[in-house]
Write a protein that holds these residues in place. Structure first.
Motif, mmCIF file in Angstrom:
data_model
loop_
_atom_site.group_PDB
_atom_site.id
_atom_site.type_symbol
_atom_site.label_atom_id
_atom_site.label_comp_id
_atom_site.label_asym_id
_atom_site.label_seq_id
_atom_site.Cartn_x
_atom_site.Cartn_y
_atom_site.Cartn_z
ATOM 1 N N GLY A 214 -12.587 41.056 -0.991
ATOM 2 C CA GLY A 214 -11.162 41.181 -0.723
ATOM 3 C C GLY A 214 -10.637 42.582 -0.904
ATOM 4 N N GLY A 215 -11.173 43.310 -1.871
ATOM 5 C CA GLY A 215 -10.723 44.672 -2.128
ATOM 6 C C GLY A 215 -11.520 45.730 -1.407
ATOM 7 N N ALA A 216 -12.590 45.308 -0.707
ATOM 8 C CA ALA A 216 -13.481 46.260 -0.007
ATOM 9 C C ALA A 216 -13.936 47.372 -0.952
ATOM 10 N N THR A 217 -14.306 46.981 -2.180
ATOM 11 C CA THR A 217 -14.652 47.976 -3.194
ATOM 12 C C THR A 217 -16.130 48.323 -3.212
ATOM 13 N N MET A 218 -16.965 47.568 -2.488
ATOM 14 C CA MET A 218 -18.377 47.914 -2.354
ATOM 15 C C MET A 218 -18.811 47.622 -0.934
ATOM 16 N N PRO A 248 -19.782 33.177 -3.866
ATOM 17 C CA PRO A 248 -18.398 32.763 -3.593
ATOM 18 C C PRO A 248 -18.290 31.365 -3.002
ATOM 19 N N ILE A 249 -17.273 30.632 -3.466
ATOM 20 C CA ILE A 249 -16.933 29.374 -2.813
ATOM 21 C C ILE A 249 -16.397 29.685 -1.412
ATOM 22 N N VAL A 250 -16.239 28.652 -0.617
ATOM 23 C CA VAL A 250 -15.824 28.842 0.775
ATOM 24 C C VAL A 250 -14.395 29.375 0.860
ATOM 25 N N SER A 251 -14.211 30.337 1.752
ATOM 26 C CA SER A 251 -12.879 30.817 2.130
ATOM 27 C C SER A 251 -12.939 31.116 3.622
ATOM 28 N N ALA A 252 -12.428 30.192 4.426
ATOM 29 C CA ALA A 252 -12.617 30.253 5.877
ATOM 30 C C ALA A 252 -12.240 31.599 6.498
ATOM 31 N N PRO A 253 -11.104 32.222 6.127
ATOM 32 C CA PRO A 253 -10.749 33.489 6.778
ATOM 33 C C PRO A 253 -11.714 34.637 6.482
ATOM 34 N N LEU A 254 -12.494 34.526 5.412
ATOM 35 C CA LEU A 254 -13.346 35.630 4.977
ATOM 36 C C LEU A 254 -14.820 35.401 5.277
ATOM 37 N N GLU A 255 -15.167 34.226 5.781
ATOM 38 C CA GLU A 255 -16.579 33.886 5.952
ATOM 39 C C GLU A 255 -17.287 34.837 6.917
ATOM 40 N N THR A 256 -16.712 35.040 8.090
ATOM 41 C CA THR A 256 -17.393 35.844 9.117
ATOM 42 C C THR A 256 -16.567 37.032 9.578
ATOM 43 N N THR A 257 -15.402 37.244 9.000
ATOM 44 C CA THR A 257 -14.547 38.368 9.377
ATOM 45 C C THR A 257 -14.827 39.553 8.470
ATOM 46 N N PRO A 258 -15.355 40.672 8.994
ATOM 47 C CA PRO A 258 -15.681 41.818 8.145
ATOM 48 C C PRO A 258 -14.425 42.429 7.537
ATOM 49 N N LEU A 265 -18.094 37.260 3.563
ATOM 50 C CA LEU A 265 -18.570 36.393 2.485
ATOM 51 C C LEU A 265 -19.960 35.853 2.777
ATOM 52 N N GLU A 266 -20.232 35.519 4.037
ATOM 53 C CA GLU A 266 -21.566 35.025 4.379
ATOM 54 C C GLU A 266 -22.623 36.076 4.045
ATOM 55 N N TRP A 267 -22.340 37.342 4.370
ATOM 56 C CA TRP A 267 -23.296 38.407 4.050
ATOM 57 C C TRP A 267 -23.466 38.546 2.545
ATOM 58 N N MET A 268 -22.364 38.450 1.798
ATOM 59 C CA MET A 268 -22.452 38.608 0.343
ATOM 60 C C MET A 268 -23.349 37.549 -0.275
ATOM 61 N N ARG A 269 -23.227 36.315 0.182
ATOM 62 C CA ARG A 269 -24.093 35.268 -0.365
ATOM 63 C C ARG A 269 -25.560 35.581 -0.093
ATOM 64 N N GLU A 270 -25.851 36.053 1.102
ATOM 65 C CA GLU A 270 -27.234 36.414 1.433
ATOM 66 C C GLU A 270 -27.712 37.583 0.573
ATOM 67 N N ALA A 271 -26.841 38.565 0.347
ATOM 68 C CA ALA A 271 -27.222 39.721 -0.461
ATOM 69 C C ALA A 271 -27.509 39.313 -1.900
ATOM 70 N N ILE A 272 -26.671 38.435 -2.459
ATOM 71 C CA ILE A 272 -26.899 37.972 -3.832
ATOM 72 C C ILE A 272 -28.201 37.185 -3.909
ATOM 73 N N ALA A 273 -28.433 36.317 -2.928
ATOM 74 C CA ALA A 273 -29.673 35.538 -2.921
ATOM 75 C C ALA A 273 -30.889 36.449 -2.830
ATOM 76 N N ASP A 274 -30.803 37.519 -2.041
ATOM 77 C CA ASP A 274 -31.917 38.466 -1.927
ATOM 78 C C ASP A 274 -32.198 39.150 -3.262
ATOM 79 N N VAL A 275 -31.135 39.510 -3.994
ATOM 80 C CA VAL A 275 -31.322 40.145 -5.305
ATOM 81 C C VAL A 275 -32.054 39.197 -6.241
ATOM 82 N N LEU A 276 -31.623 37.928 -6.286
ATOM 83 C CA LEU A 276 -32.278 36.988 -7.198
ATOM 84 C C LEU A 276 -33.705 36.690 -6.761
ATOM 85 N N ALA A 277 -33.928 36.609 -5.450
ATOM 86 C CA ALA A 277 -35.283 36.339 -4.970
ATOM 87 C C ALA A 277 -36.238 37.465 -5.341
#
Length: 328
Positions: A214-218, A248-258, A265-277
């Motif tokens: 939301g803040g585009a801080t990273m 993140p839980i679902v937030s429809a406006p942020l899921e696929t809108t850069p 948000l979809e990218w962030m979930r993938e990035a977090i999963a990659d870090v843990l993997a």
């Protein structure tokens, strides 16, 4: 017999505070280590750290009543409450307004486990807490839990401070909660990370992503390394703890809108999963946010981002089921 239970008189009777500040005969909570506050360089984070989410008095008592004198400072007018819980059940919810207040709540006869949950938002200054009867600190819980996150962890819209999702999980599992939910301010700040590592914990949950998006801080360049660094620091501080990373839980406006730096948000979930993997740690666990609040639960979001009171109750139920086994 009247017993005084102010945090400076009976500190062992208080849970969820990282520190306390005294001024003019009253005390206010800190949810960052007080010695680190000057290193925050983020006034918005510091303001959230003075709010009392998750902080509560907890004693075993035969008192006839409990009385709390204090003052509430609010920057936004909203419904604000104190919850009195007896033997794990909500006994009385008391609405309070900004400014000085006094709460007097009669208690059932006999000896009971009493919790008085302070408001999850606003600054609560405590002048006196009195019981008409004996009191001793409750037993030390077997599990100490630190929950880090955003407004979705602070839960301003919950029905009351004992019904935020972290409070509901703690009550269901009998865990000792320290809530580091900072509305709008979950940006992996070093002072927050040092606070997480500086307080005892058997379980640490890290709800990451929504404020950064939301803040585009990273950016896509910096987010993954920062998440990896956070996890590594928490592990170094708590070698034996279970660590749960919640996307993140679902937030429809942020899921696929850069956002402004191209992050969804979809990218962030993938990035977090990659870090843990890519992290060799069998005490590190991933919890997928959409399994907690997903597209089928969008009616429980008040603004497409924040859950309603019912939404937080559902989060508490689902996260208790997800987090509980981590102490097995």
């Amino acid at each position: 017999m009247t017993v005084e239970l102010r945090p400076d008189v009976r500190p062992e009777a208080w849970r969820g505070a990282v520190g306390w500040e005294a001024r003019d005969g009253a005390l206010r909570v800190w949810r960052l280590l007080p010695g680190l506050v000057d290193r925050a360089f983020a006034p918005e984070l510091v303001a959230m750290a003075r709010q009392s989410a998750g902080v509560r008095l907890e004693v075993v008592t035969d008192a006839e009543s409990v009385e709390l004198d204090g003052e509430l400072v609010l920057d936004v007018i909203r419904d604000t409450r104190v919850d009195v819980v007896v033997d794990g059940v909500l006994h009385r919810r008391v609405d309070i307004d900004a400014g000085p207040f006094t709460i007097h709540v009669p208690l059932p006869a006999g000896e009971h486990r009493l919790q008085v949950w302070l408001p999850q938002d606003g600054e609560t200054w405590i002048r006196s807490v009195r019981l008409t009867g004996s009191a001793q600190a409750g037993p030390d819980p077997a599990t100490r839990w630190t929950a880090y996150g955003s407004s979705i962890t602070q839960c301003s819209a919950a029905g009351g401070p004992s019904e935020t999702w972290p409070a509901l999980v703690a009550r269901a599992l009998d865990w000792d909660l320290t809530c580091l939910g900072f509305g709008g301010q979950c940006h992996l700040d070093p002072v927050a990370v040092r606070t997480i590592t500086g307080i005892p914990a058997d379980v640490v949950s890290l709800c990451l992503g929504i404020n950064v998006q939301g803040g585009a801080t990273m950016s896509q360049r910096t987010f993954g390394p920062q998440v990896a660094g956070l996890i590594d620091q928490v592990r170094a501080g708590h070698p034996a703890a279970a660590i749960a990373v919640i996307t993140p839980i679902v937030s429809a406006p942020l899921e696929t809108t850069p956002n402004a730096v191209g992050v969804t948000l979809e990218w962030m979930r993938e990035a977090i999963a990659d870090v843990l993997a890519g992290t060799d740690d069998d005490r590190l666990h991933l919890i997928d946010g959409p399994t907690i609040i997903g597209h089928q639960d969008r009616h429980l979001l008040s603004d497409e981002v924040h859950p309603t009171a019912d939404g937080y109750r559902l989060m508490g139920e689902r996260l208790a089921a997800a987090l509980g086994p981590l102490r097995g």
